[in-house]
Motif scaffolding. Sequence first.
Motif, PDB file in Angstrom:
ATOM      1  N   UNK A 103       0.840  -1.191   0.000  1.00 36.45           N
ATOM      2  CA  UNK A 103       0.000   0.000   0.000  1.00 36.45           C
ATOM      3  C   UNK A 103       0.881   1.249   0.000  1.00 36.45           C
ATOM      4  N   UNK A 104       0.316   2.362  -0.447  1.00 35.36           N
ATOM      5  CA  UNK A 104       1.055   3.618  -0.399  1.00 35.36           C
ATOM      6  C   UNK A 104       0.982   4.218   1.008  1.00 35.36           C
ATOM      7  N   UNK A 105       1.791   5.219   1.242  1.00 31.54           N
ATOM      8  CA  UNK A 105       1.793   5.938   2.517  1.00 31.54           C
ATOM      9  C   UNK A 105       0.399   6.464   2.830  1.00 31.54           C
ATOM     10  N   UNK A 106      -0.223   7.108   1.852  1.00 29.58           N
ATOM     11  CA  UNK A 106      -1.551   7.688   2.054  1.00 29.58           C
ATOM     12  C   UNK A 106      -2.602   6.596   2.288  1.00 29.58           C
ATOM     13  N   UNK A 107      -2.555   5.540   1.500  1.00 30.51           N
ATOM     14  CA  UNK A 107      -3.513   4.437   1.654  1.00 30.51           C
ATOM     15  C   UNK A 107      -3.401   3.781   3.028  1.00 30.51           C
ATOM     16  N   UNK A 108      -2.186   3.670   3.531  1.00 32.77           N
ATOM     17  CA  UNK A 108      -1.983   2.970   4.801  1.00 32.77           C
ATOM     18  C   UNK A 108      -2.626   3.689   5.980  1.00 32.77           C
ATOM     19  N   UNK A 109      -2.917   4.975   5.818  1.00 31.64           N
ATOM     20  CA  UNK A 109      -3.487   5.766   6.912  1.00 31.64           C
ATOM     21  C   UNK A 109      -5.006   5.927   6.823  1.00 31.64           C
ATOM     22  N   UNK A 110      -5.614   5.362   5.810  1.00 32.02           N
ATOM     23  CA  UNK A 110      -7.059   5.569   5.609  1.00 32.02           C
ATOM     24  C   UNK A 110      -7.908   4.959   6.715  1.00 32.02           C
ATOM     25  N   UNK A 111      -7.377   3.951   7.387  1.00 34.04           N
ATOM     26  CA  UNK A 111      -8.124   3.343   8.477  1.00 34.04           C
ATOM     27  C   UNK A 111      -7.864   3.971   9.834  1.00 34.04           C
ATOM     28  N   UNK A 112      -7.061   5.029   9.877  1.00 32.40           N
ATOM     29  CA  UNK A 112      -6.743   5.698  11.132  1.00 32.40           C
ATOM     30  C   UNK A 112      -7.363   7.089  11.179  1.00 32.40           C
ATOM     31  N   UNK A 113      -7.540   7.601  12.412  1.00 32.13           N
ATOM     32  CA  UNK A 113      -8.052   8.957  12.611  1.00 32.13           C
ATOM     33  C   UNK A 113      -7.220   9.642  13.683  1.00 32.13           C
ATOM     34  N   UNK A 114      -7.637  10.838  14.066  1.00 33.12           N
ATOM     35  CA  UNK A 114      -7.017  11.577  15.165  1.00 33.12           C
ATOM     36  C   UNK A 114      -7.135  10.766  16.453  1.00 33.12           C
ATOM     37  N   UNK A 115      -6.408  11.171  17.483  1.00 29.70           N
ATOM     38  CA  UNK A 115      -6.419  10.420  18.735  1.00 29.70           C
ATOM     39  C   UNK A 115      -7.734  10.632  19.498  1.00 29.70           C
ATOM     40  N   UNK A 116      -8.204   9.622  20.220  1.00 28.18           N
ATOM     41  CA  UNK A 116      -9.475   9.710  20.949  1.00 28.18           C
ATOM     42  C   UNK A 116      -9.317  10.340  22.328  1.00 28.18           C
ATOM     43  N   UNK A 117      -8.619  11.463  22.387  1.00 24.03           N
ATOM     44  CA  UNK A 117      -8.340  12.109  23.679  1.00 24.03           C
ATOM     45  C   UNK A 117      -9.166  13.381  23.837  1.00 24.03           C
ATOM     46  N   UNK A 118     -10.481  13.237  23.843  1.00 17.91           N
ATOM     47  CA  UNK A 118     -11.363  14.411  23.994  1.00 17.91           C
ATOM     48  C   UNK A 118     -10.947  15.211  25.234  1.00 17.91           C
ATOM     49  N   UNK A 119     -11.038  16.555  25.193  1.00 23.42           N
ATOM     50  CA  UNK A 119     -11.570  17.380  24.107  1.00 23.42           C
ATOM     51  C   UNK A 119     -10.514  17.833  23.099  1.00 23.42           C
ATOM     52  N   UNK A 120      -9.259  17.336  23.240  1.00 22.71           N
ATOM     53  CA  UNK A 120      -8.196  17.810  22.345  1.00 22.71           C
ATOM     54  C   UNK A 120      -8.250  17.191  20.949  1.00 22.71           C
ATOM     55  N   UNK A 121      -8.617  15.905  20.878  1.00 19.65           N
ATOM     56  CA  UNK A 121      -8.603  15.178  19.614  1.00 19.65           C
ATOM     57  C   UNK A 121      -7.283  15.437  18.875  1.00 19.65           C
ATOM     58  N   UNK A 122      -6.201  15.106  19.558  1.00 17.22           N
ATOM     59  CA  UNK A 122      -4.862  15.371  19.041  1.00 17.22           C
ATOM     60  C   UNK A 122      -4.685  14.803  17.633  1.00 17.22           C
ATOM     61  N   UNK A 123      -4.185  15.618  16.698  1.00 17.68           N
ATOM     62  CA  UNK A 123      -3.946  15.116  15.345  1.00 17.68           C
ATOM     63  C   UNK A 123      -2.903  13.997  15.340  1.00 17.68           C
ATOM     64  N   UNK A 124      -3.064  13.084  14.404  1.00 15.75           N
ATOM     65  CA  UNK A 124      -2.000  12.117  14.142  1.00 15.75           C
ATOM     66  C   UNK A 124      -1.143  12.684  13.013  1.00 15.75           C
ATOM     67  N   UNK A 125       0.128  12.923  13.319  1.00 12.68           N
ATOM     68  CA  UNK A 125       1.047  13.429  12.310  1.00 12.68           C
ATOM     69  C   UNK A 125       2.032  12.323  11.951  1.00 12.68           C
ATOM     70  N   UNK A 126       2.343  12.216  10.672  1.00  6.82           N
ATOM     71  CA  UNK A 126       3.208  11.148  10.191  1.00  6.82           C
ATOM     72  C   UNK A 126       4.101  11.667   9.073  1.00  6.82           C
TER      73      UNK A 126
END
Length: 237
Positions: A103-126
Amino acid sequence: MEMKSIAQQLQNNAYPGRGIILGKTPDGTKAVAAYFIMGRSANSRNRIFVEEGQGIRTQAFDPSKLEDPSLIIYAPVRVLGNKTIVTNGDQTDTIFELMDKQMTFEQSLRGREFEPDAPNYTPRISGILHVENGAYSYAMSILKSNNGNPAACNRFTFAYSTPVNGEGHFIHTYMGDGNPLPSFEGEPELVDTMDDIDAYTELLWESLNEENKVSLFVRYISIADGACETRIVNKNQ
């Protein structure tokens, strides 16, 4: 885009959170990768970077004080052949495993989202660096909530197929301190790099907020032959 001083960018932001810098040295001979973590809570600050294979892992400095390990213990850096993966969470493993399945870099991240740390919802950076046969390219990604709304995930990928000598790109989780913490906005910031890994490591470490900084990883990769130099700095010794 105007190039900014990475020292000033860090010094002017008391809490960028976690940050990734990818780029190329001014002399054009090496790929540059840096990753740092910061913390406001005792649990987040109770960490160090340790080497693991060709990559690194976060580890509790004092295991007896470790609280919730779910979002703070992970492998920020892994190497897959001629690719180096750098992220702020366990999506490192997702990228590694799915790119290993073509899979490509972009494709590999399609099943992931931001972190579940409400209320911040920290972005996932890669980020990913590809050094092969004297050629070099890199890409960066951010998965973030829709302006704090967790019902939607906004996905952005930035690819740099022809990195320019002396240029780096800097992406971080937060625009600054706050409650909730404001997510990073815009495209990765254009920043400067240095030829000397020790000087660059010192510059980055000294520019991070003294109270909040936790650990720093810096790696230079020879574009000619893939040879690596790595530096790790931990506040907890």
